[in-house]
Design a protein around this motif. Structure first.
Motif, PDB file in Angstrom:
ATOM      1  N   LYS A 112      54.979  83.274  23.570  1.00  0.00           N
ATOM      2  CA  LYS A 112      53.971  83.986  22.783  1.00  0.00           C
ATOM      3  C   LYS A 112      53.099  84.876  23.664  1.00  0.00           C
ATOM      4  N   LEU A 113      52.674  84.356  24.790  1.00  0.00           N
ATOM      5  CA  LEU A 113      51.879  85.179  25.708  1.00  0.00           C
ATOM      6  C   LEU A 113      52.676  86.357  26.230  1.00  0.00           C
ATOM      7  N   SER A 114      53.982  86.175  26.387  1.00  0.00           N
ATOM      8  CA  SER A 114      54.815  87.263  26.894  1.00  0.00           C
ATOM      9  C   SER A 114      54.839  88.445  25.935  1.00  0.00           C
ATOM     10  N   GLN A 115      54.497  88.205  24.660  1.00  0.00           N
ATOM     11  CA  GLN A 115      54.516  89.281  23.673  1.00  0.00           C
ATOM     12  C   GLN A 115      53.143  89.894  23.424  1.00  0.00           C
ATOM     13  N   VAL A 116      52.120  89.417  24.141  1.00  0.00           N
ATOM     14  CA  VAL A 116      50.786  90.028  23.996  1.00  0.00           C
ATOM     15  C   VAL A 116      50.211  90.437  25.352  1.00  0.00           C
ATOM     16  N   ASN A 117      51.041  90.410  26.411  1.00  0.00           N
ATOM     17  CA  ASN A 117      50.494  90.766  27.725  1.00  0.00           C
ATOM     18  C   ASN A 117      50.259  92.261  27.888  1.00  0.00           C
ATOM     19  N   ASP A 118      50.508  93.013  26.817  1.00  0.00           N
ATOM     20  CA  ASP A 118      50.120  94.422  26.829  1.00  0.00           C
ATOM     21  C   ASP A 118      48.636  94.584  26.494  1.00  0.00           C
ATOM     22  N   LYS A 119      47.944  93.467  26.277  1.00  0.00           N
ATOM     23  CA  LYS A 119      46.518  93.517  25.942  1.00  0.00           C
ATOM     24  C   LYS A 119      45.626  93.149  27.129  1.00  0.00           C
ATOM     25  N   ARG A 298      35.944  77.042   8.112  1.00  0.00           N
ATOM     26  CA  ARG A 298      35.856  78.292   7.357  1.00  0.00           C
ATOM     27  C   ARG A 298      37.054  79.209   7.620  1.00  0.00           C
ATOM     28  N   GLU A 299      37.802  78.926   8.687  1.00  0.00           N
ATOM     29  CA  GLU A 299      38.953  79.751   9.034  1.00  0.00           C
ATOM     30  C   GLU A 299      40.153  79.394   8.153  1.00  0.00           C
ATOM     31  N   THR A 300      41.032  80.347   7.942  1.00  0.00           N
ATOM     32  CA  THR A 300      42.236  80.093   7.156  1.00  0.00           C
ATOM     33  C   THR A 300      43.190  79.193   7.935  1.00  0.00           C
ATOM     34  N   ASP A 301      44.020  78.513   7.216  1.00  0.00           N
ATOM     35  CA  ASP A 301      45.005  77.646   7.869  1.00  0.00           C
ATOM     36  C   ASP A 301      45.949  78.469   8.741  1.00  0.00           C
ATOM     37  N   LYS A 302      46.239  79.697   8.330  1.00  0.00           N
ATOM     38  CA  LYS A 302      47.113  80.572   9.103  1.00  0.00           C
ATOM     39  C   LYS A 302      46.511  80.870  10.469  1.00  0.00           C
ATOM     40  N   THR A 303      45.214  81.183  10.485  1.00  0.00           N
ATOM     41  CA  THR A 303      44.545  81.488  11.746  1.00  0.00           C
ATOM     42  C   THR A 303      44.483  80.255  12.637  1.00  0.00           C
ATOM     43  N   ARG A 304      44.137  79.120  12.055  1.00  0.00           N
ATOM     44  CA  ARG A 304      44.040  77.893  12.850  1.00  0.00           C
ATOM     45  C   ARG A 304      45.391  77.511  13.435  1.00  0.00           C
ATOM     46  N   THR A 305      46.435  77.736  12.675  1.00  0.00           N
ATOM     47  CA  THR A 305      47.779  77.427  13.154  1.00  0.00           C
ATOM     48  C   THR A 305      48.189  78.376  14.270  1.00  0.00           C
ATOM     49  N   MET A 306      47.789  79.628  14.171  1.00  0.00           N
ATOM     50  CA  MET A 306      48.113  80.607  15.210  1.00  0.00           C
ATOM     51  C   MET A 306      47.572  80.159  16.566  1.00  0.00           C
ATOM     52  N   TYR A 307      46.369  79.620  16.588  1.00  0.00           N
ATOM     53  CA  TYR A 307      45.761  79.150  17.836  1.00  0.00           C
ATOM     54  C   TYR A 307      46.354  77.824  18.321  1.00  0.00           C
ATOM     55  N   THR A 372      45.141  87.984  20.468  1.00  0.00           N
ATOM     56  CA  THR A 372      45.578  88.629  19.229  1.00  0.00           C
ATOM     57  C   THR A 372      44.428  88.752  18.239  1.00  0.00           C
ATOM     58  N   ASP A 373      43.697  87.670  18.064  1.00  0.00           N
ATOM     59  CA  ASP A 373      42.590  87.633  17.102  1.00  0.00           C
ATOM     60  C   ASP A 373      41.474  88.597  17.499  1.00  0.00           C
ATOM     61  N   LEU A 374      41.074  88.557  18.759  1.00  0.00           N
ATOM     62  CA  LEU A 374      40.018  89.448  19.233  1.00  0.00           C
ATOM     63  C   LEU A 374      40.417  90.905  19.067  1.00  0.00           C
ATOM     64  N   ASP A 375      41.671  91.205  19.382  1.00  0.00           N
ATOM     65  CA  ASP A 375      42.158  92.580  19.278  1.00  0.00           C
ATOM     66  C   ASP A 375      42.169  93.043  17.825  1.00  0.00           C
ATOM     67  N   GLN A 376      42.657  92.223  16.928  1.00  0.00           N
ATOM     68  CA  GLN A 376      42.730  92.598  15.516  1.00  0.00           C
ATOM     69  C   GLN A 376      41.344  92.804  14.908  1.00  0.00           C
ATOM     70  N   ARG A 377      40.360  92.089  15.403  1.00  0.00           N
ATOM     71  CA  ARG A 377      39.004  92.205  14.897  1.00  0.00           C
ATOM     72  C   ARG A 377      38.191  93.296  15.604  1.00  0.00           C
ATOM     73  N   GLY A 378      38.796  93.971  16.553  1.00  0.00           N
ATOM     74  CA  GLY A 378      38.094  95.015  17.283  1.00  0.00           C
ATOM     75  C   GLY A 378      37.079  94.481  18.269  1.00  0.00           C
ATOM     76  N   MET A 379      37.180  93.185  18.606  1.00  0.00           N
ATOM     77  CA  MET A 379      36.198  92.558  19.486  1.00  0.00           C
ATOM     78  C   MET A 379      36.580  92.627  20.959  1.00  0.00           C
ATOM     79  N   LEU A 380      37.844  92.948  21.236  1.00  0.00           N
ATOM     80  CA  LEU A 380      38.300  92.937  22.620  1.00  0.00           C
ATOM     81  C   LEU A 380      37.667  94.058  23.443  1.00  0.00           C
ATOM     82  N   LYS A 381      37.177  95.084  22.764  1.00  0.00           N
ATOM     83  CA  LYS A 381      36.559  96.203  23.475  1.00  0.00           C
ATOM     84  C   LYS A 381      35.298  95.784  24.228  1.00  0.00           C
TER      85      LYS A 381
END
Length: 490
Positions: A112-119, A298-307, A372-381
């Motif tokens: 999984k990390l190998s597919q987000v190391n462009d961030k 408060r987080e969705t099950d999808k998000t919690r599972t992703m982490y 992934t989450d930080l990037d999608q939310r625009g928080m990684l900047k």
């Protein structure tokens, strides 16, 4: 309750006063809820003036930081710096796989990390030469403070935390960059830094005083309880059922009336603006901002599972929630004692099975989910994310480098070369910084000392890493005696 003990003399952070801040806060406010938190906020607002801006790439880009601290020392060779065409006792059992970045390989344990190391940037040249034995506590202290200590036992362990210690970098950050919303400025979770019986060394505010200590969130349950984050309790951030917000506000007004009748005391503490800090503490409790941030349900099950539904993964998710709510510094400590087995990174024996079944999958899901989450939310900047341990593991399996025994499928401690992940807040995305030699034994190019990594953190927040802080003896000390690695920034 957050308790801020005080002592006589210079511990007040103001040599002109002959009494402690605790003594001041006792006057006219005994028994009122929130004063200990108010004193914490007061200390933060008395930040020393930051030195003149040195500027440069990445200067001031960060508004918050999440440090994912992999205490125990993960093997760089078995994660993100695999080596091919090397002897069997060096080569990882996990084969190399391609990543999102052309020409860069990780091991198969990080799909999984190998597919987000462009961030983020993969920093493959972390390195330092230790002073004496390099066991966990001394290395953790250096990584968290930027300084070494003279009091190292023959085993390489240190004494327990001491008020004279150098401060954790997070304490320095929130002193110099106080939060701007009613939110906890610095949070450590889900467990303390620890090697054997030495707990919390390098994790406190040290000579800055307890006002700058982190808020520690350590849910009930032992380290093998992977559902600990569902047991979070934040009682000191809640009003008791019998104390309504209106009643608490009336108490605050009563306190103001009492203080108004004590002109001499008011004059003595006027420069400390106690009413203002009490109000900020009150606002933090009444706003419910921190309570809501801690509620990961408060987080969705999808998000919690992703982490990843385990302590580490949910801690990374909570770190994102805290930063989103306004927390400046979050330190996610790997949820296992540094020198231990089962889920620990201290792989002296059984490395292959333990990494494959335990630590590897948790790191892969949790850290990739965070980016992934930080990037999608625009928080990684504006959020700096760093994943690093106190050292790496020995290139050769089965050898002793720190006085520990190692099996044929185990690696010992190795500070001379290891890997960190650095991303967000202007850090170059999809890059590799530095290169290790053929066996991962030492940097081939661009070595980075832990102190230089801390200096880079300060730089990202617009703070000169050589800004002075004054210790318990009123002696000037640099935040860290190193310069930032500005080449890490785009």
């Amino acid at each position: 309750m957050l308790v801020i003990p005080g002592r006589q003399g210079n511990d007040t952070c103001d040599s002109r006063l002959n009494l402690s801040r605790r003594d001041i806060l006792r006057v006219g406010g005994s028994g009122l809820f929130g004063l200990s938190l108010g004193s914490m906020l007061e200390y933060q607002a008395r930040a020393a003036e930051v030195a003149k801006s040195p500027g440069g790439p990445g200067w001031g880009k960060a508004k918050s930081i999440i440090l994912v601290y992999l205490q125990g020392g993960p093997s760089h060779l078995d994660l993100w710096d695999p080596k091919e065409n090397v002897p069997d006792n060096v080569k990882s059992e996990f084969g190399p796989i391609a990543t999102k970045v052309a020409g860069v390989k990780y091991t198969s344990i990080l799909p999984k990390l190998s597919q987000v190391n462009d961030k983020f940037t993969t920093l493959r040249s972390m390195s330092y030469t230790p002073n004496g034995l390099f066991n966990h506590t001394a290395a953790i202290y250096q990584m968290m403070t930027g300084y070494t200590t003279d009091k190292v036992s023959p085993s390489g362990q240190l004494e327990p935390p001491d008020p004279k210690d150098y401060p954790n970098f997070g304490s320095q950050l929130v002193r110099l960059k106080p939060v701007e919303v009613p939110m906890l400025p610095f949070v450590t979770l889900p467990r303390p830094l620890q090697e054997s019986n030495v707990i919390g060394k390098g994790g406190t505010a040290g000579f800055l005083g307890k006002a700058y200590d982190p808020y520690t969130l350590y849910p009930a349950g032992d380290d093998m309880d992977l559902n600990k984050m569902d047991k979070i309790q934040t009682e000191d951030l809640k009003l008791r059922p019998e104390v309504f917000a209106g009643r608490l506000e009336r108490r605050a007004r009563l306190r103001d009336s009492i203080n108004a009748g004590m002109p001499a005391i008011d004059k003595a503490v006027a420069e400390h603006n106690l009413n203002g800090y009490y109000e900020r503490a009150l606002n933090l409790v009444l706003s419910g901002r921190a309570r809501e941030a801690f509620d990961i349900s408060r987080e969705t099950d999808k998000t919690r599972t992703m982490y990843g539904k385990n302590t580490f993964g949910q801690s990374c998710l909570l770190a994102r929630r805290l930063v989103e709510a306004g927390t400046r510094v979050v330190e996610v400590i790997w949820p296992k004692v540094a020198n231990s087995d089962n889920h620990s990174w201290d792989h002296h024996v059984g490395l292959t099975k333990r990494m494959k079944d335990q630590s590897g999958p948790m790191l892969d899901a949790g850290l990739s989910g965070l980016f992934t989450d930080l990037d999608q939310r625009g928080m990684l900047k504006e959020t700096l994310v760093i994943a690093v341990g106190e050292f790496g593991r020995s290139p050769q399996k089965g050898v002793s480098t720190s006085g520990n025994g190692n099996s044929a499928d185990g690696r010992d401690h190795w500070p001379y070369c290891y890997t960190a992940v650095v991303g967000g807040a202007g850090i170059r995305a999809g890059a590799v910084y530095g290169e290790s030699d053929k066996t991962g034994s030492s940097p081939k190019t661009d070595p980075v000392h832990p102190g230089e990594l801390l200096a880079t953190i300060y730089h990202a927040f617009g703070i000169d890493p050589r800004t002075l802080a004054y210790n318990h003896l009123n002696q000037p000390r640099e935040l860290v005696p190193n310069d930032a690695v500005t080449k890490l920034f785009g």
